[in-house]
Design a protein around this motif. Structure first.
Motif, PDB file in Angstrom:
ATOM      1  N   ALA A   7      35.735  14.983  23.338  1.00  0.00           N
ATOM      2  CA  ALA A   7      35.884  16.189  22.533  1.00  0.00           C
ATOM      3  C   ALA A   7      34.906  17.239  23.045  1.00  0.00           C
ATOM      4  O   ALA A   7      33.743  16.938  23.303  1.00  0.00           O
ATOM      5  CB  ALA A   7      35.605  15.889  21.060  1.00  0.00           C
ATOM      6  N   VAL A   8      35.385  18.463  23.211  1.00  0.00           N
ATOM      7  CA  VAL A   8      34.540  19.561  23.695  1.00  0.00           C
ATOM      8  C   VAL A   8      34.495  20.641  22.624  1.00  0.00           C
ATOM      9  O   VAL A   8      35.520  21.237  22.275  1.00  0.00           O
ATOM     10  CB  VAL A   8      35.070  20.145  25.018  1.00  0.00           C
ATOM     11  CG1 VAL A   8      34.175  21.293  25.485  1.00  0.00           C
ATOM     12  CG2 VAL A   8      35.148  19.061  26.090  1.00  0.00           C
ATOM     13  N   VAL A   9      33.301  20.889  22.098  1.00  0.00           N
ATOM     14  CA  VAL A   9      33.084  21.944  21.112  1.00  0.00           C
ATOM     15  C   VAL A   9      32.547  23.171  21.845  1.00  0.00           C
ATOM     16  O   VAL A   9      31.618  23.073  22.642  1.00  0.00           O
ATOM     17  CB  VAL A   9      32.095  21.490  20.027  1.00  0.00           C
ATOM     18  CG1 VAL A   9      31.727  22.658  19.108  1.00  0.00           C
ATOM     19  CG2 VAL A   9      32.695  20.348  19.209  1.00  0.00           C
ATOM     20  N   GLY A  10      33.135  24.319  21.578  1.00  0.00           N
ATOM     21  CA  GLY A  10      32.779  25.527  22.317  1.00  0.00           C
ATOM     22  C   GLY A  10      33.495  25.589  23.644  1.00  0.00           C
ATOM     23  O   GLY A  10      32.893  25.858  24.681  1.00  0.00           O
ATOM     24  N   PRO A  11      34.807  25.350  23.659  1.00  0.00           N
ATOM     25  CA  PRO A  11      35.534  25.222  24.921  1.00  0.00           C
ATOM     26  C   PRO A  11      35.762  26.533  25.666  1.00  0.00           C
ATOM     27  O   PRO A  11      36.098  26.518  26.847  1.00  0.00           O
ATOM     28  CB  PRO A  11      36.878  24.621  24.494  1.00  0.00           C
ATOM     29  CG  PRO A  11      37.069  25.131  23.093  1.00  0.00           C
ATOM     30  CD  PRO A  11      35.695  25.143  22.486  1.00  0.00           C
TER      31      PRO A  11
END
Length: 307
Positions: A7-11
């Motif tokens: 999961a990537v937050v701030g993609p």
């Protein structure tokens, strides 16, 4: 530890978008981008290996749902956005969802250095508090964490003028002697290191990793490389750092955090007497697959990127 679902937050930011591009090169990774409900972010391409989630970052159940079945969370929010309360909520949600690894958004220098602690949190965020909280949760065996620090982003600093150069105007601001050594890393190299850490996480668990993407970096070395690559001499302005530091400390005391951050940043990177920008002694490039290039190579690549 095996990490496949990321999961990537701030993609949509500089780091997040670069990390996603790098992840997409490896079919082992299933990527979940997590952005705000109001974000207009869209993944860079249609791929069965990437899915998009939009969440309310103030709502814990929403975050837990978005993080279900994810092996790792890579937090790529900008520095000023790394406030403790929302980061704690995100970490707690990751723990509740069973995420194995929280990759903290540091992507700078040594945040535990006294030289870093003086920076106003209004602009650098609460990275120190976030690190300490992650250490507590890791000590309780609730989640593992890691972080990556490679100094300022070389390409961004060079092309946006933060390094003191206006390439189009062929001008240079040289702070102090111009010979202060510093560790900076281009954003694509940072992204590559992040993905290599996800590929081989056991060696990087529960600690920060330091890298440097450019060897023997000084302002004078950048100037020489720029003049060589452009074929033009630059007009040079020599600037004394002492009044810049004094003004920055006065601005900090008066609550002028923008001016304080600018001056403190220049002082921390270019002041030979006080700078801690050269952290080569703790760099672990080989561990995460980084090959440091010469200043000339880094400048050439950045100029090609600009053009």
């Amino acid at each position: 530890m095996h990490l496949n679902r990321i999961a990537v937050v701030g993609p949509g930011g500089n780091v997040g978008s670069a990390v996603i591009r790098e992840l997409l090169k490896d079919s082992r990774f299933q990527i979940r981008t997590i952005a705000r409900l109001t974000s207009n972010y869209n993944p860079p391409l249609s791929s069965p290996n990437i899915e998009k989630f939009a969440v309310d970052f103030a709502d814990s159940p929403s975050l837990v749902t978005a993080l279900q079945n994810q092996d790792a969370l890579v937090c790529c929010v900008p520095g000023s956005a790394t406030k403790f309360a929302p980061q704690k909520l995100l970490i707690d949600a990751a723990i509740a969802a069973g995420v194995k690894l929280f990759f903290a958004s540091e992507f700078g220098s040594n945040i535990l250095s006294p030289h870093y602690e003086i920076f106003p949190t209004q602009f650098v965020g609460d990275k120190i508090k976030v690190r300490k909280y992650l250490e507590e949760r890791a000590s309780a065996c609730e989640i593992a964490y890691t972080a990556l620090n490679g100094g300022p982003f070389f390409d961004l600093w060079l092309l946006k003028g933060f390094a003191g150069f206006d390439i189009s105007a062929r001008t240079a601001k040289i702070y102090g002697s111009g010979d202060n050594l510093a560790c900076w890393t281009p954003i694509p190299v940072v992204a590559s290191a992040v993905v290599n850490m996800l590929r081989n996480p056991d060696a990087i668990l529960n600690r920060a990793i330091f890298i440097s993407g450019v060897r023997d970096l000084t302002q004078n070395a950048i100037l020489a490389a720029l003049e060589s690559e452009t074929g033009n001499e630059f007009e040079i302005e020599h600037i004394d750092l002492k009044p810049i530091k004094e003004d920055a400390l006065a601005a900090l005391a008066n609550g002028d955090y923008i001016q304080a951050t600018k001056g403190l940043t220049l002082n921390s990177n270019f002041n030979e007497q006080e700078s801690k920008a050269d952290f080569w002694g703790i760099v672990e490039n080989e561990l995460v697959g980084v090959r440091a290039v010469t200043v000339q190579e880094a400048v050439r690549t950045a100029i090609e990127q600009k053009n």
